[in-house]
Design a protein around this motif. Structure first.
Motif, PDB file in Angstrom:
ATOM      1  N   UNK A 259     -14.796  -0.618   0.372  1.00 57.29           N
ATOM      2  CA  UNK A 259     -14.765   0.699  -0.253  1.00 57.29           C
ATOM      3  C   UNK A 259     -13.855   0.652  -1.469  1.00 57.29           C
ATOM      4  N   UNK A 260     -14.067   1.583  -2.370  1.00 55.59           N
ATOM      5  CA  UNK A 260     -13.211   1.680  -3.550  1.00 55.59           C
ATOM      6  C   UNK A 260     -11.875   2.273  -3.105  1.00 55.59           C
ATOM      7  N   UNK A 261     -10.771   1.667  -3.503  1.00 54.27           N
ATOM      8  CA  UNK A 261      -9.470   2.216  -3.105  1.00 54.27           C
ATOM      9  C   UNK A 261      -9.258   3.604  -3.708  1.00 54.27           C
ATOM     10  N   UNK A 262      -8.441   4.420  -3.042  1.00 54.35           N
ATOM     11  CA  UNK A 262      -8.231   5.792  -3.474  1.00 54.35           C
ATOM     12  C   UNK A 262      -7.278   5.893  -4.656  1.00 54.35           C
ATOM     13  N   UNK A 263      -6.626   4.840  -4.988  1.00 55.38           N
ATOM     14  CA  UNK A 263      -5.706   4.841  -6.120  1.00 55.38           C
ATOM     15  C   UNK A 263      -5.071   3.479  -6.286  1.00 55.38           C
ATOM     16  N   UNK A 264      -4.209   3.381  -7.298  1.00 53.47           N
ATOM     17  CA  UNK A 264      -3.562   2.110  -7.610  1.00 53.47           C
ATOM     18  C   UNK A 264      -2.703   1.620  -6.442  1.00 53.47           C
ATOM     19  N   UNK A 265      -1.918   2.519  -5.853  1.00 56.98           N
ATOM     20  CA  UNK A 265      -1.043   2.126  -4.742  1.00 56.98           C
ATOM     21  C   UNK A 265      -1.841   1.709  -3.510  1.00 56.98           C
ATOM     22  N   UNK A 266      -2.977   2.359  -3.273  1.00 53.46           N
ATOM     23  CA  UNK A 266      -3.851   1.965  -2.174  1.00 53.46           C
ATOM     24  C   UNK A 266      -4.404   0.566  -2.426  1.00 53.46           C
ATOM     25  N   UNK A 267      -4.798   0.276  -3.659  1.00 58.77           N
ATOM     26  CA  UNK A 267      -5.319  -1.053  -4.002  1.00 58.77           C
ATOM     27  C   UNK A 267      -4.246  -2.123  -3.808  1.00 58.77           C
TER      28      UNK A 267
ATOM     29  N   UNK B 274      -9.731  -8.551  -2.225  1.00 62.30           N
ATOM     30  CA  UNK B 274      -8.542  -8.041  -1.534  1.00 62.30           C
ATOM     31  C   UNK B 274      -8.322  -6.564  -1.830  1.00 62.30           C
ATOM     32  N   UNK B 275      -8.731  -6.110  -3.009  1.00 58.96           N
ATOM     33  CA  UNK B 275      -8.560  -4.710  -3.371  1.00 58.96           C
ATOM     34  C   UNK B 275      -9.600  -3.778  -2.782  1.00 58.96           C
ATOM     35  N   UNK B 276     -10.832  -4.257  -2.617  1.00 64.51           N
ATOM     36  CA  UNK B 276     -11.880  -3.357  -2.116  1.00 64.51           C
ATOM     37  C   UNK B 276     -12.110  -3.482  -0.612  1.00 64.51           C
ATOM     38  N   UNK B 277     -11.585  -4.532   0.013  1.00 63.70           N
ATOM     39  CA  UNK B 277     -11.731  -4.701   1.469  1.00 63.70           C
ATOM     40  C   UNK B 277     -10.703  -3.820   2.156  1.00 63.70           C
ATOM     41  N   UNK B 278     -11.184  -2.833   2.913  1.00 61.87           N
ATOM     42  CA  UNK B 278     -10.268  -1.962   3.657  1.00 61.87           C
ATOM     43  C   UNK B 278      -9.406  -2.806   4.571  1.00 61.87           C
ATOM     44  N   UNK B 279      -8.169  -2.433   4.705  1.00 66.98           N
ATOM     45  CA  UNK B 279      -7.267  -3.216   5.553  1.00 66.98           C
ATOM     46  C   UNK B 279      -6.854  -2.458   6.812  1.00 66.98           C
ATOM     47  N   UNK B 280      -7.315  -1.232   6.967  1.00 67.53           N
ATOM     48  CA  UNK B 280      -6.906  -0.445   8.126  1.00 67.53           C
ATOM     49  C   UNK B 280      -7.587  -0.881   9.420  1.00 67.53           C
ATOM     50  N   UNK B 281      -8.663  -1.655   9.340  1.00 69.27           N
ATOM     51  CA  UNK B 281      -9.367  -2.074  10.555  1.00 69.27           C
ATOM     52  C   UNK B 281      -9.236  -3.565  10.835  1.00 69.27           C
ATOM     53  N   UNK B 282      -8.365  -4.249  10.151  1.00 67.99           N
ATOM     54  CA  UNK B 282      -8.264  -5.701  10.317  1.00 67.99           C
ATOM     55  C   UNK B 282      -7.782  -6.089  11.701  1.00 67.99           C
ATOM     56  N   UNK B 283      -6.747  -5.459  12.180  1.00 66.17           N
ATOM     57  CA  UNK B 283      -6.178  -5.877  13.450  1.00 66.17           C
ATOM     58  C   UNK B 283      -7.030  -5.433  14.621  1.00 66.17           C
TER      59      UNK B 283
END
Length: 189
Positions: free
Chosen positions: A49-57, A160-169
């Motif tokens: 997904x597209x990150x919601x902002x610079x800090x999210x990316x 790394x910027x567009x791959x969501x990281x909230x579901x990795x673990x």
């Protein structure tokens, strides 16, 4: 009396093959590559997904670069390999360096210790990367090397910027549970 059809044997005994060492290397290769995350998880389209902002990316990049570091290292080395197909000297140097990568990064089962100091994985990766780039630049394939590295870095950072990281673990926990139960889990579509 002659033995026709007999297979001649050498009077010199062949050196013994250290099957235990080969088995250990095979086991360490599997274990070392186990730090590599599943490619299916890495390229899960639902997690792009597209990150919601610079800090999210930036946050995603930090998490994904650590989580997928072995995958990214393999991808960058593969891109270097492809770019050097028409430079045999560079390809030979890369092949030798890949051996260093395998034994110093992917196959280590204990932390690397130099001069009595423990060296962490990130330092080993940075050192091997610098050594790889430096040695390949001496082979006069600078354009190919820099072009492939620039391309690889851009692709890795984009991923790394567009791959969501909230579901990795949660993916990792599901994979571990499937592995211990002997069942393969596939994402439902």
């Amino acid at each position: 009396m002659t033995n026709y059809g007999a297979i001649p044997t050498s009077s010199h005994p062949s050196p013994p093959v250290d099957l235990e060492y080969i088995s250990h290397v095979k086991h360490r290769l599997k274990a070392g590559l186990a730090t590599r995350r599943p490619w299916r998880s890495m390229f899960d389209l639902e997690s792009m997904t597209v990150p919601q902002g610079f800090l999210d990316a930036i946050s995603r990049m930090k998490t994904n670069l650590v989580y997928f570091r072995a995958n990214y290292a393999i991808a960058v080395l593969f891109m270097l390999f492809v770019s050097l197909l028409y430079h045999p000297t560079s390809l030979l140097v890369l092949a030798i360096l890949v051996v260093f990568w395998i034994f110093l990064y992917f196959l280590r089962d204990e932390p690397l210790v130099l001069f009595g100091h423990q060296v962490d994985d990130r330092t080993v990766m940075i050192s091997l990367s610098a050594l790889t780039i430096g040695m390949l630049l001496f082979t006069h394939a600078t354009g190919n090397i820099l072009g492939s590295l620039l391309t690889a870095v851009v692709l890795v950072l984009i991923h790394a910027g567009i791959r969501r990281s909230d579901n990795l673990y949660s993916d990792e926990e599901a994979a571990a549970a499937a592995e211990t139960s002997g069942l393969a889990s596939y994402p439902s579509s």
